[in-house]
Motif scaffolding. Sequence first.
Motif, short mmCIF file in Angstrom:
data_model
loop_
_atom_site.label_atom_id
_atom_site.label_comp_id
_atom_site.label_asym_id
_atom_site.label_seq_id
_atom_site.Cartn_x
_atom_site.Cartn_y
_atom_site.Cartn_z
N PRO A 1 0.83 -1.22 0.00
CA PRO A 1 0.00 0.00 0.00
C PRO A 1 0.86 1.26 0.00
N PRO A 2 0.36 2.34 -0.53
CA PRO A 2 1.16 3.56 -0.66
C PRO A 2 1.70 4.04 0.68
N PHE A 3 3.03 4.28 0.68
CA PHE A 3 3.73 4.88 1.82
C PHE A 3 3.64 4.03 3.08
N MET A 4 3.42 2.72 2.95
CA MET A 4 3.46 1.83 4.11
C MET A 4 4.90 1.41 4.36
N LYS A 5 5.33 1.50 5.60
CA LYS A 5 6.71 1.21 5.98
C LYS A 5 6.83 -0.22 6.50
N PRO A 6 8.06 -0.76 6.54
CA PRO A 6 8.25 -2.14 7.03
C PRO A 6 7.76 -2.35 8.45
N ALA A 7 7.93 -1.35 9.31
CA ALA A 7 7.46 -1.50 10.69
C ALA A 7 5.95 -1.65 10.75
N LYS A 8 5.22 -0.95 9.88
CA LYS A 8 3.77 -1.06 9.84
C LYS A 8 3.35 -2.43 9.33
N VAL A 9 4.04 -2.94 8.32
CA VAL A 9 3.73 -4.28 7.81
C VAL A 9 3.93 -5.32 8.90
N ARG A 10 5.02 -5.19 9.64
CA ARG A 10 5.30 -6.14 10.72
C ARG A 10 4.23 -6.07 11.80
N SER A 11 3.84 -4.85 12.18
CA SER A 11 2.84 -4.71 13.24
C SER A 11 1.48 -5.25 12.81
N LEU A 12 1.15 -5.18 11.51
CA LEU A 12 -0.13 -5.69 11.05
C LEU A 12 -0.15 -7.21 10.95
N LEU A 13 0.97 -7.82 10.61
CA LEU A 13 1.01 -9.27 10.43
C LEU A 13 1.55 -10.03 11.63
N GLU A 14 2.09 -9.31 12.62
CA GLU A 14 2.64 -9.98 13.80
C GLU A 14 1.60 -10.78 14.59
N PRO A 15 0.34 -10.33 14.71
CA PRO A 15 -0.63 -11.14 15.48
C PRO A 15 -0.92 -12.51 14.89
N TYR A 16 -0.63 -12.74 13.62
CA TYR A 16 -0.96 -14.02 12.98
C TYR A 16 0.18 -15.04 13.06
N GLY A 17 1.34 -14.62 13.57
CA GLY A 17 2.46 -15.54 13.70
C GLY A 17 3.75 -14.79 13.98
N THR A 18 4.72 -15.52 14.49
CA THR A 18 6.02 -14.91 14.81
C THR A 18 6.78 -14.61 13.52
N ILE A 19 7.16 -13.35 13.34
CA ILE A 19 7.87 -12.91 12.15
C ILE A 19 9.35 -12.75 12.50
N ASN A 20 10.20 -13.27 11.64
CA ASN A 20 11.64 -13.16 11.85
C ASN A 20 12.24 -11.96 11.12
N ARG A 21 12.15 -11.97 9.79
CA ARG A 21 12.75 -10.88 9.00
C ARG A 21 11.75 -10.41 7.94
N THR A 22 11.91 -9.13 7.58
CA THR A 22 11.09 -8.55 6.52
C THR A 22 11.99 -7.75 5.59
N PHE A 23 11.60 -7.72 4.32
CA PHE A 23 12.34 -6.92 3.34
C PHE A 23 11.35 -6.36 2.34
N LEU A 24 11.36 -5.02 2.18
CA LEU A 24 10.53 -4.34 1.21
C LEU A 24 11.44 -3.66 0.19
N ALA A 25 11.17 -3.91 -1.10
CA ALA A 25 11.99 -3.34 -2.16
C ALA A 25 11.58 -1.90 -2.40
N PRO A 26 12.50 -0.94 -2.29
CA PRO A 26 12.14 0.47 -2.51
C PRO A 26 11.95 0.77 -3.99
N GLU A 27 11.28 1.87 -4.25
CA GLU A 27 11.04 2.28 -5.63
C GLU A 27 12.32 2.80 -6.28
#
Length: 330
Positions: free
Chosen positions: A130-156
């Motif tokens: 989604p526009p202007f969504m940061k990695p920390a926001k993605v982690r916070s939204l998906l963290e309740p569904y399972g333990t997340i280890n690493r995330t990587f978002l490709a910049p424009e």
Amino acid sequence: MAPPKKNEFLDASDSEDDQIDAYDSDNEVAKGGRSAKRRKVDSDEDDDVISDAEQDASDAEGDDDEGESSKEAEAGDEGQKQTSKSKSKKTKPELDTELPDITRPLTKKNLVATDKAIKKSGVVFLSRIPPFMKPAKVRSLLEPYGTINRTFLAPEDPASHARRVRAGGNKKRLYTEGWIEFVRKKDAKAVCELLNARIIGGKKGSYYHDDIWNLVYLKGFKWHHLTEQIAAENAERASRMRAEISKATKENKEFVRNVEKAKMLDGMQAKAKSKKRKAADGDAEVAAAPATAAGGERERARTFKQVQQVKKADVEDQPERVTRVLSKIF
């Protein structure tokens, strides 16, 4: 009336009370000595009175004991100081090594480090962020569904970002795609089945409430595959850039060489033309005025007015008068 009997016990001197009041146990403890022996005063004076000689002897013993104890205390303090110094010298490097380095930021511990944990982990691919969504926001939204280890978002692309900012658009960073590593693959599968093609939700007035999730579980794909792919792409990009730079430098050198060569050829042609022109001018001047001055300088061409030549008349054409005169002379 007989005077009342004087009570000796009540009229005792204040010397004993003064001694008791003047005694300070803290001072004695601070000195490191033992308290001096005191006489015990009881109502029976005959049985419990101590002689003056015994009191002096006890006082002397108390002073000796006090001096010895003070010396022992001083020696003990010096020993404690030396031991504390030696301990501090020994323990200083240990404390320095044990303290954490605050200059470097603390990094999160990798939860998927062993081969067994790698086999159990699962990676989810986000085809759209989604526009202007940061990695920390993605982690916070998906963290309740399972333990997340690493995330990587490709910049424009930086060029598109600069173009948007130049046109007056938003200056925030956009992300095109992303990868999320879950500690357990069943959590990754469950997240994809539950959230894919559904709105993000949350509070009704939130910024990402109406955006849609685009999640895909990558079967057999692990995090090291992603890192290897990124490293290969970076290496390929660097090699391509090096090749382009070397090609551009060769072209620039060849262009400069050709420019210098063209300048040299133009100069040679100009010199040849000037030589030819000088030679032609010299031939014309030599034909017009071959004479030169003594100093080697060429004289200026001059023109003179010619007098018409008088032709001699033939003898036959002489008049009779002339012939008659000449005959008289000769």
